[in-house]
Design a protein around this motif. Structure first.
Motif, mmCIF file in Angstrom:
data_model
loop_
_atom_site.group_PDB
_atom_site.id
_atom_site.type_symbol
_atom_site.label_atom_id
_atom_site.label_comp_id
_atom_site.label_asym_id
_atom_site.label_seq_id
_atom_site.Cartn_x
_atom_site.Cartn_y
_atom_site.Cartn_z
ATOM 1 N N ASP A 116 0.900 -1.212 -0.058
ATOM 2 C CA ASP A 116 -0.033 0.019 0.012
ATOM 3 C C ASP A 116 0.884 1.204 -0.119
ATOM 4 O OD1 ASP A 116 -2.929 0.856 0.712
ATOM 5 O OD2 ASP A 116 -1.557 2.228 1.906
ATOM 6 N N GLY A 122 -7.038 2.254 1.718
ATOM 7 C CA GLY A 122 -6.378 1.287 2.124
ATOM 8 C C GLY A 122 -6.416 0.158 0.949
ATOM 9 N N PHE A 124 -6.272 -4.247 0.674
ATOM 10 C CA PHE A 124 -6.721 -5.313 1.524
ATOM 11 C C PHE A 124 -6.185 -6.487 0.875
ATOM 12 C CE2 PHE A 124 -9.306 -1.752 2.580
ATOM 13 C CZ PHE A 124 -9.531 -1.769 3.814
ATOM 14 N N ARG A 129 -6.619 -5.083 6.188
ATOM 15 C CA ARG A 129 -6.028 -4.178 5.718
ATOM 16 C C ARG A 129 -4.583 -4.064 6.109
ATOM 17 N NH1 ARG A 129 -8.220 2.082 6.056
ATOM 18 N NH2 ARG A 129 -6.664 3.190 5.007
#
Length: 157
Positions: A116, A122, A124, A129
């Protein structure tokens, strides 16, 4: 005039040898012409050279708006900014996907990863997450989701 001694042959010659293949399930090394017993082998057991297209890992992520495909050593930024992500059109319909949302890549060993990039909503993996800017491994069959709306299925092969 003997066709078997040519070193420059990278692929088995078409049409030579008629229809007599040693085994329809076996593969032949294009360099030394040895029969490769393991169809998933990445290198020839005899000459140890890498087999093209055999065992070469690929990472595919199938999103509702398109499929992404990466080869070993490649990385790809996922997001809505066309200047940063060559696949931005896949995510343009989704306002909750950041311009530079996350990065996926396939390392030289064939392991898939996602990170990320500090996205607002976010990234996932299988509903969990990811912390921002932490490399997380991906496995065949994993669900990769960007924000709330964009879910894709990971395929390694």
């Amino acid at each position: 005039m003997h066709p078997h001694g040519r070193e420059q042959t990278l692929l088995p010659p078409d049409g030579q040898g008629g229809g007599r293949r040693p085994d329809s399930t076996g593969l032949m090394c294009p360099y030394c012409e040895a029969v490769v017993s393991n169809p998933n082998a990445s290198q020839c057991d005899s000459c140890l050279r890498p087999l093209p297209g055999q065992g070469a890992p690929t990472l595919r992520v199938l999103f509702p708006t398109g499929e992404l495909k990466l080869a070993s050593g490649q990385s790809l930024v996922l997001g809505r900014d066309a200047g940063q992500s060559p696949v931005a059109a896949t995510f343009t319909p989704y306002d909750n996907v950041s311009r530079r949302h996350s990065t996926v890549w396939l390392d030289q060993q064939g392991t898939a990863w996602v990170r990320d990039e500090g996205s607002t909503n976010g990234t996932f993996v299988n509903g969990e997450r990811l912390p921002p800017r932490v490399d997380a491994p991906l496995r065949d069959g994993d669900q990769l989701r960007l924000a709330a709306d964009v879910a894709g299925t990971v395929s390694l092969g």
